[in-house]
Design an enzyme around this catalytic site. Structure first.
Site, short mmCIF file in Angstrom:
data_model
loop_
_atom_site.label_atom_id
_atom_site.label_comp_id
_atom_site.label_asym_id
_atom_site.label_seq_id
_atom_site.Cartn_x
_atom_site.Cartn_y
_atom_site.Cartn_z
CG HIS A 144 -1.84 -1.13 1.36
ND1 HIS A 144 -1.83 -2.03 2.43
CD2 HIS A 144 -2.87 -1.47 0.63
CE1 HIS A 144 -2.90 -3.01 2.33
NE2 HIS A 144 -3.44 -2.63 1.39
CD GLN A 185 -9.11 -4.76 -6.50
OE1 GLN A 185 -9.63 -5.37 -5.70
NE2 GLN A 185 -7.96 -4.02 -6.28
CB SER A 207 -4.30 -6.82 4.57
OG SER A 207 -3.97 -5.69 3.93
NE ARG A 208 -8.55 -12.13 2.52
CZ ARG A 208 -9.08 -11.39 1.72
NH1 ARG A 208 -8.49 -10.79 0.61
NH2 ARG A 208 -10.35 -10.99 1.63
P1 AMP Z 1 -6.53 -4.21 -0.38
O1 AMP Z 1 -6.41 -3.26 0.88
O2 AMP Z 1 -5.84 -5.37 -0.33
O3 AMP Z 1 -7.71 -4.11 -0.92
O4 AMP Z 1 -5.49 -3.51 -1.67
C1 AMP Z 1 -5.38 -2.05 -1.80
C2 AMP Z 1 -4.64 -1.90 -3.14
O5 AMP Z 1 -3.29 -2.06 -2.78
C3 AMP Z 1 -5.02 -2.49 -4.27
O6 AMP Z 1 -4.90 -1.89 -5.29
C4 AMP Z 1 -4.08 -3.68 -4.28
O7 AMP Z 1 -3.90 -4.35 -5.75
C5 AMP Z 1 -2.76 -3.07 -3.78
N1 AMP Z 1 -1.92 -3.93 -3.09
C6 AMP Z 1 -2.14 -4.97 -2.41
N2 AMP Z 1 -1.01 -5.64 -1.86
C7 AMP Z 1 -0.16 -5.24 -2.96
C8 AMP Z 1 1.28 -5.40 -2.88
N3 AMP Z 1 1.96 -6.50 -2.25
N4 AMP Z 1 1.99 -4.61 -3.95
C9 AMP Z 1 1.41 -3.69 -4.50
N5 AMP Z 1 0.20 -3.08 -4.36
C10 AMP Z 1 -0.48 -4.05 -3.44
#
Ligand code: AMP
Length: 289
Positions: A37, A153, A186-187
């Protein structure tokens, strides 16, 4: 950094930025912020004058049996991380603020890729499309930053912008990984120590698929088979899918699997330019493919 809880205030704040001639960067997230993030926020800070991070665990994108209730939440920690990364606003609406009633209108998206997330999580991408459309409607004209990790997504969001003429430029950002290759998520916080040690097998599977393509393999099912075999070396994983999809200019490799109660996904692109000229196919491709 201003923490904003209402739709009305968030809209006015970003309108105010644009009225002062500043460009707006939007980073939608579900919180429990990590370095993935942070990379999105930092990129937005480089490219936009005012950056807003949003945190909303969107119930519409979770099926009833999924992890909505236990999804990690840490607003205080997230606030410090977003601010340190350069975010000027943190939008943290309640569920009631985002969905004051059972929605009458929702966004549905056509299936772009057979199988994959659309098949494994029916309704998930519609839930994502609905909340992202709402966030874009609230935020107004901006650049919005999304991670490649959630590739379907990202494609859905790009499609929304075109099909619904939304005033948003979508920016794709590379996946941030732990040193052992595991994509940050996050998971990952759900994983036990033993599960965390097993988890990098997903990236190893993608890397094995890439090596195979770079050695000249042309048959997607053969590449998928190689990836499946690598995931199978960790018996604790239950595979949802491991798929190689050839596309224009690149192949994309996808993997999703469950480790205990945690579902992880990952993807990489293999640019066709990476395949050495004159590479010898590992096996003959049947006529008609
Ligand atoms: P989330 O909070 O998991 O819904 O992710 C929010 C945003 O962060 C989404 O656009 C995800 O694709 C991106 N994101 C999540 N994990 C990563 C990562 N490891 N590297 C880059 N972007 C990420």
């Amino acid at each position: 950094m201003e923490v904003v809880e209402t739709v009305d205030r968030f809209r006015r704040a970003l309108d105010g930025e644009r009225c002062s001639g500043r460009t707006v960067g939007l980073v939608p997230t579900m919180g429990a912020l990590h370095d993935g993030h942070v990379s999105l926020v930092r990129r937005a800070v480089q490219e936009c004058d005012a950056v807003a991070t949003t945190i909303f665990v969107n119930p519409l994108q979770f099926a009833p049996h999924e992890d909505l209730d236990r999804y990690p939440r840490d607003l205080e920690g997230d606030g410090s991380i977003a601010e340190a990364a350069g975010s000027e606003y943190l939008f943290v609406p309640s569920q009631r603020e985002m969905y004051p009633r059972e929605p009458l209108a929702r966004v549905t998206v056509a299936v772009m890729e057979d199988g994959l997330e659309a098949a494994s999580r029916p309704g998930h991408l519609d839930g994502v499309a609905t909340v992202v459309t709402k966030l874009f409607a609230i935020a107004g004209p901006c650049r919005a930053y999304f991670g490649e990790k959630d590739h379907e997504q990202l494609e859905v969001v790009r499609g929304l912008v075109v099909d619904l003429s939304l005033p948003v430029e979508v920016i794709a950002c590379p996946t941030v990984r732990a040193p052992d290759g595991l994509a940050l998520s996050s998971r990952n916080a759900y994983l036990t120590d033993a599960e965390r040690r097993a988890a990098p097998v997903l990236f190893r599977a993608l890397s094995a698929g890439k090596v195979c393509i770079e050695a000249g393999e042309l048959d997607p099912s053969a590449v998928s088979g190689v990836m499946r075999d690598v995931v199978a070396t960790e018996p604790s994983f239950r595979l949802d899918y491991a798929e190689a999809r050839p596309g224009d200019g690149e192949w994309r490799l996808f993997v999703a699997a469950r480790l205990g109660t945690t579902r992880l996904i990952d993807t990489i692109a293999v640019p066709l330019g990476a395949v050495p000229l004159g590479a010898v196919p590992l096996r003959a491709v049947p006529v008609g493919r």
